[in-house]
Motif scaffolding. Structure first.
Motif, PDB file in Angstrom:
ATOM      1  N   TRP A   1      30.501  42.084  -0.839  1.00  0.00           N
ATOM      2  CA  TRP A   1      29.301  41.964  -1.484  1.00  0.00           C
ATOM      3  C   TRP A   1      29.248  41.940  -3.006  1.00  0.00           C
ATOM      4  O   TRP A   1      28.510  41.280  -3.392  1.00  0.00           O
ATOM      5  CB  TRP A   1      28.202  43.182  -1.100  1.00  0.00           C
ATOM      6  CG  TRP A   1      28.030  43.443   0.324  1.00  0.00           C
ATOM      7  CD1 TRP A   1      28.411  44.241   1.143  1.00  0.00           C
ATOM      8  CD2 TRP A   1      26.988  42.177   1.090  1.00  0.00           C
ATOM      9  NE1 TRP A   1      27.720  43.961   2.522  1.00  0.00           N
ATOM     10  CE2 TRP A   1      26.685  42.685   2.208  1.00  0.00           C
ATOM     11  CE3 TRP A   1      26.175  41.359   0.329  1.00  0.00           C
ATOM     12  CZ2 TRP A   1      26.075  41.973   3.207  1.00  0.00           C
ATOM     13  CZ3 TRP A   1      25.676  40.560   1.481  1.00  0.00           C
ATOM     14  CH2 TRP A   1      25.592  40.826   2.799  1.00  0.00           C
ATOM     15  N   ARG A   2      30.106  42.342  -3.652  1.00  0.00           N
ATOM     16  CA  ARG A   2      30.623  41.856  -5.045  1.00  0.00           C
ATOM     17  C   ARG A   2      30.751  40.428  -5.182  1.00  0.00           C
ATOM     18  O   ARG A   2      30.172  39.609  -5.837  1.00  0.00           O
ATOM     19  CB  ARG A   2      31.744  42.608  -5.547  1.00  0.00           C
ATOM     20  CG  ARG A   2      31.619  44.021  -6.137  1.00  0.00           C
ATOM     21  CD  ARG A   2      32.415  44.654  -6.946  1.00  0.00           C
ATOM     22  NE  ARG A   2      33.837  44.741  -6.356  1.00  0.00           N
ATOM     23  CZ  ARG A   2      34.221  45.704  -5.594  1.00  0.00           C
ATOM     24  NH1 ARG A   2      33.540  46.640  -5.540  1.00  0.00           N
ATOM     25  NH2 ARG A   2      35.536  45.733  -4.935  1.00  0.00           N
ATOM     26  N   ARG A   3      31.487  39.775  -4.216  1.00  0.00           N
ATOM     27  CA  ARG A   3      31.609  38.379  -4.196  1.00  0.00           C
ATOM     28  C   ARG A   3      30.508  37.486  -3.873  1.00  0.00           C
ATOM     29  O   ARG A   3      29.991  36.747  -4.495  1.00  0.00           O
ATOM     30  CB  ARG A   3      32.773  37.890  -3.238  1.00  0.00           C
ATOM     31  CG  ARG A   3      34.201  38.203  -3.699  1.00  0.00           C
ATOM     32  CD  ARG A   3      35.340  37.618  -2.771  1.00  0.00           C
ATOM     33  NE  ARG A   3      35.122  37.937  -1.172  1.00  0.00           N
ATOM     34  CZ  ARG A   3      35.591  39.051  -0.856  1.00  0.00           C
ATOM     35  NH1 ARG A   3      36.325  39.966  -1.500  1.00  0.00           N
ATOM     36  NH2 ARG A   3      35.507  39.483   0.495  1.00  0.00           N
ATOM     37  N   GLN A   4      29.679  38.151  -3.110  1.00  0.00           N
ATOM     38  CA  GLN A   4      28.507  37.374  -2.658  1.00  0.00           C
ATOM     39  C   GLN A   4      27.498  37.397  -3.701  1.00  0.00           C
ATOM     40  O   GLN A   4      26.890  36.512  -4.060  1.00  0.00           O
ATOM     41  CB  GLN A   4      27.999  38.131  -1.552  1.00  0.00           C
ATOM     42  CG  GLN A   4      26.724  37.683  -0.728  1.00  0.00           C
ATOM     43  CD  GLN A   4      27.118  36.520   0.237  1.00  0.00           C
ATOM     44  OE1 GLN A   4      28.177  36.130   0.406  1.00  0.00           O
ATOM     45  NE2 GLN A   4      26.206  35.434   0.588  1.00  0.00           N
ATOM     46  N   TYR A   5      27.329  38.774  -4.448  1.00  0.00           N
ATOM     47  CA  TYR A   5      26.509  38.985  -5.548  1.00  0.00           C
ATOM     48  C   TYR A   5      26.960  37.928  -6.537  1.00  0.00           C
ATOM     49  O   TYR A   5      26.031  37.269  -7.303  1.00  0.00           O
ATOM     50  CB  TYR A   5      26.518  40.363  -6.121  1.00  0.00           C
ATOM     51  CG  TYR A   5      25.929  40.429  -7.316  1.00  0.00           C
ATOM     52  CD1 TYR A   5      24.503  40.425  -7.385  1.00  0.00           C
ATOM     53  CD2 TYR A   5      26.520  40.564  -8.669  1.00  0.00           C
ATOM     54  CE1 TYR A   5      23.790  40.748  -8.826  1.00  0.00           C
ATOM     55  CE2 TYR A   5      25.723  40.743  -9.891  1.00  0.00           C
ATOM     56  CZ  TYR A   5      24.379  40.709  -9.901  1.00  0.00           C
ATOM     57  OH  TYR A   5      23.679  40.846 -10.925  1.00  0.00           O
ATOM     58  N   PHE A   6      28.032  37.585  -6.804  1.00  0.00           N
ATOM     59  CA  PHE A   6      28.731  36.728  -8.047  1.00  0.00           C
ATOM     60  C   PHE A   6      28.286  35.410  -7.434  1.00  0.00           C
ATOM     61  O   PHE A   6      27.780  34.527  -8.299  1.00  0.00           O
ATOM     62  CB  PHE A   6      30.228  37.013  -8.067  1.00  0.00           C
ATOM     63  CG  PHE A   6      30.699  35.930  -9.152  1.00  0.00           C
ATOM     64  CD1 PHE A   6      30.650  36.090 -10.319  1.00  0.00           C
ATOM     65  CD2 PHE A   6      31.419  34.997  -8.569  1.00  0.00           C
ATOM     66  CE1 PHE A   6      31.152  35.037 -11.167  1.00  0.00           C
ATOM     67  CE2 PHE A   6      32.049  33.922  -9.417  1.00  0.00           C
ATOM     68  CZ  PHE A   6      31.843  34.081 -10.800  1.00  0.00           C
TER      69      PHE A   6
ATOM     70  N   LYS B   1      24.702  34.788  -8.036  1.00  0.00           N
ATOM     71  CA  LYS B   1      24.305  34.849  -9.544  1.00  0.00           C
ATOM     72  C   LYS B   1      24.456  33.299 -10.128  1.00  0.00           C
ATOM     73  O   LYS B   1      23.805  32.568 -10.969  1.00  0.00           O
ATOM     74  CB  LYS B   1      25.142  35.909 -10.279  1.00  0.00           C
ATOM     75  CG  LYS B   1      24.656  36.145 -11.727  1.00  0.00           C
ATOM     76  CD  LYS B   1      25.315  37.214 -12.301  1.00  0.00           C
ATOM     77  CE  LYS B   1      24.841  37.588 -13.565  1.00  0.00           C
ATOM     78  NZ  LYS B   1      25.583  38.498 -14.350  1.00  0.00           N
ATOM     79  N   VAL B   2      25.911  32.844  -9.639  1.00  0.00           N
ATOM     80  CA  VAL B   2      26.231  31.583 -10.273  1.00  0.00           C
ATOM     81  C   VAL B   2      25.353  30.542  -9.470  1.00  0.00           C
ATOM     82  O   VAL B   2      24.808  29.572 -10.566  1.00  0.00           O
ATOM     83  CB  VAL B   2      27.516  31.216  -9.631  1.00  0.00           C
ATOM     84  CG1 VAL B   2      27.914  29.630 -10.078  1.00  0.00           C
ATOM     85  CG2 VAL B   2      28.747  32.007 -10.247  1.00  0.00           C
ATOM     86  N   ALA B   3      24.992  30.785  -8.198  1.00  0.00           N
ATOM     87  CA  ALA B   3      23.930  29.616  -7.563  1.00  0.00           C
ATOM     88  C   ALA B   3      22.461  29.560  -8.609  1.00  0.00           C
ATOM     89  O   ALA B   3      22.187  28.602  -8.667  1.00  0.00           O
ATOM     90  CB  ALA B   3      23.696  29.965  -6.363  1.00  0.00           C
ATOM     91  N   ARG B   4      22.215  30.667  -8.801  1.00  0.00           N
ATOM     92  CA  ARG B   4      20.721  30.820  -9.586  1.00  0.00           C
ATOM     93  C   ARG B   4      21.029  30.077 -10.997  1.00  0.00           C
ATOM     94  O   ARG B   4      20.129  29.613 -11.397  1.00  0.00           O
ATOM     95  CB  ARG B   4      20.431  31.879  -9.542  1.00  0.00           C
ATOM     96  CG  ARG B   4      19.701  32.635  -8.691  1.00  0.00           C
ATOM     97  CD  ARG B   4      18.770  34.053  -8.700  1.00  0.00           C
ATOM     98  NE  ARG B   4      19.557  35.108  -9.281  1.00  0.00           N
ATOM     99  CZ  ARG B   4      20.365  35.970  -8.417  1.00  0.00           C
ATOM    100  NH1 ARG B   4      20.269  35.848  -7.085  1.00  0.00           N
ATOM    101  NH2 ARG B   4      20.961  36.887  -8.950  1.00  0.00           N
ATOM    102  N   ALA B   5      22.294  30.418 -11.334  1.00  0.00           N
ATOM    103  CA  ALA B   5      22.263  29.882 -13.019  1.00  0.00           C
ATOM    104  C   ALA B   5      22.380  28.463 -12.847  1.00  0.00           C
ATOM    105  O   ALA B   5      21.924  27.721 -13.963  1.00  0.00           O
ATOM    106  CB  ALA B   5      23.649  30.450 -13.658  1.00  0.00           C
ATOM    107  N   VAL B   6      23.041  27.700 -11.909  1.00  0.00           N
ATOM    108  CA  VAL B   6      23.285  26.329 -11.968  1.00  0.00           C
ATOM    109  C   VAL B   6      22.086  25.444 -11.140  1.00  0.00           C
ATOM    110  O   VAL B   6      22.059  24.278 -11.114  1.00  0.00           O
ATOM    111  CB  VAL B   6      24.469  25.761 -11.186  1.00  0.00           C
ATOM    112  CG1 VAL B   6      25.678  26.481 -12.194  1.00  0.00           C
ATOM    113  CG2 VAL B   6      24.567  26.203  -9.834  1.00  0.00           C
ATOM    114  N   ALA B   7      21.204  26.241 -10.407  1.00  0.00           N
ATOM    115  CA  ALA B   7      20.042  25.616  -9.497  1.00  0.00           C
ATOM    116  C   ALA B   7      19.334  24.554 -10.475  1.00  0.00           C
ATOM    117  O   ALA B   7      18.903  23.506  -9.906  1.00  0.00           O
ATOM    118  CB  ALA B   7      19.349  26.620  -9.081  1.00  0.00           C
ATOM    119  N   PRO B   8      19.010  24.771 -11.823  1.00  0.00           N
ATOM    120  CA  PRO B   8      18.330  23.980 -12.666  1.00  0.00           C
ATOM    121  C   PRO B   8      19.399  22.450 -13.103  1.00  0.00           C
ATOM    122  O   PRO B   8      18.469  21.438 -13.334  1.00  0.00           O
ATOM    123  CB  PRO B   8      18.091  24.444 -13.959  1.00  0.00           C
ATOM    124  CG  PRO B   8      18.158  26.143 -13.658  1.00  0.00           C
ATOM    125  CD  PRO B   8      19.224  26.052 -12.723  1.00  0.00           C
TER     126      PRO B   8
END
Length: 386
Positions: A355-360, A363-370
């Protein structure tokens, strides 16, 4: 993560199939068949089997066949009606009982409640924009927020309405938000479409991949023409329970709400298109009437014993005990206890790391979504690395 073989080899008194496990039916046929194969020991077990599905209108035919094939003893449905439609085979063979999408945590009853007049938010709401395959009922969950926000701003109200993942609140932040809202907006949970094998969902996903800006009407015409509104599968949501217990008056799209709360008596009804907002606004202005309404709503929720976690747990244990007494599972309590200890010791660290990997990743996906090009490049790289 794979289930250790030493777990599958045990004889159990009871096996519970929770909502997360049962979502396998709509992930994809390969995944679904693999999941059933991996857990075939459940099908073959003589243990008491209890299932807690949700979103039962999604791939309901697959769910129905699954419950029959695995000889599940009791299914707790969160939909209060239409069981013969949702479970065409199982409703004749098994035992279906009413369950809920959420239950009352006793600690919520001890949470301090802010007086109505001291709450800084007039109307509060959070909602995701659900895919069109939930039908108009799903679409209304976000459109009513959009429409109410527009009219409430015009009326000079202090509004905190956010639609989409960016506004998600969790834990105490969510409860504080409700506690700071004089009124909580809400809508039915559920769907107005029945998708027996996931064909509608696949069609919608494919269409939106080609036409991401398509409106609901366009998607409906292309993917499920003349199917919308044939059914109405709804359930009371945890939000309604939380708002009631925190004395936030509710403005809800009129609906069944599992038969627990009723329009006018426990909440202010609003039309799906918010076209009666002037009537809602008039009702909101009578503070004393609203305080009486919130008290009635809280009382109605608390009067349903089955909505409390403690009562539900006791009821499930009693049910298991009753059904298990009629079966011979061959379970060895001492051996099972050792297996549980071993499982916790071995698997808990693995799950935490997972779940730590999943959370990371999220988080990356949300950051690069734009940044669409970068987002697609990372998704492609992730698929290759798998």
């Amino acid at each position: 993560m794979a289930l250790p073989a030493y777990v599958a080899e045990q004889h159990f008194d009871a096996i519970v199939l929770d909502v997360s496990f049962l979502t396998a039916r709509w992930v994809g046929s390969d995944f679904f068949e693999a999941r059933k194969s991996t857990y075939a020991f459940v099908r073959d077990s003589s243990a008491v089997k209890i299932a807690f599905p949700q979103d039962e209108y999604d791939c309901n035919e697959l769910l129905d066949e699954w419950m029959c094939d695995w000889r599940v003893d009791v299914v707790f449905s969160v939909i209060s009606s239409g069981w013969d439609v949702l479970y065409p085979r199982y409703h004749k063979l098994g035992d279906i009982r009413l369950g809920y999408t959420g239950y009352i945590d006793e600690t919520l009853l001890d949470r301090p409640i802010k007086p109505f007049a001291r709450r800084p938010i007039d109307i509060g709401y959070r909602a995701k924009k659900l895919p069109p395959y939930f039908g108009r009922i799903g679409e209304t969950k976000w459109t009513v927020g959009r429409d109410v926000a527009l009219q409430a701003h015009r009326a000079g109200l202090k509004v905190d309405i956010e639609l989409g993942d960016a506004g998600t609140l969790l834990g105490d932040a969510w409860l504080d938000f409700i506690g700071n809202s004089k009124f909580t907006l809400g809508a039915n949970s559920g769907s107005s479409l029945l998708d027996p094998k996931g064909d509608i969902q696949r069609s919608v996903r494919s269409y939106l991949a080609d036409y991401p800006e398509a409106s609901f009407d366009e998607v409906e015409a292309a993917c499920f023409p003349a199917m919308e509104g044939r059914y109405s599968f709804t359930a009371i949501s945890p939000r309604v329970l939380e708002a009631a217990l925190l004395n936030s008056a509710q403005i809800l799209v009129d609906g069944e709400y599992s038969g627990i709360v009723k329009a006018g008596e426990h909440f202010i009804p609003i039309r799906p298109d918010a076209s009666n907002f002037s009537e809602v606004l008039a009702a909101m202005s009578d503070v004393q009437a609203m305080e009486r309404m919130t008290a009635r709503c809280r009382e109605a929720i608390l009067s349903v014993e089955a909505l409390r976690y403690s009562n539900k747990a006791r009821m499930i244990l009693d049910l298991v005990g009753d059904l298990a007494s009629r079966k011979k599972s061959g379970a060895d309590p001492e051996k099972i206890e050792k297996v549980i200890s071993r499982y916790i010791e071995e698997m808990q660290p693995r799950y935490k790391a997972h779940w730590r990997r999943q959370y990371f990743r999220e988080k990356v996906a949300r950051a690069v979504a734009p940044y669409p090009v970068l987002y697609q490049a990372l998704r492609s790289a992730a698929r290759i690395l798998r």
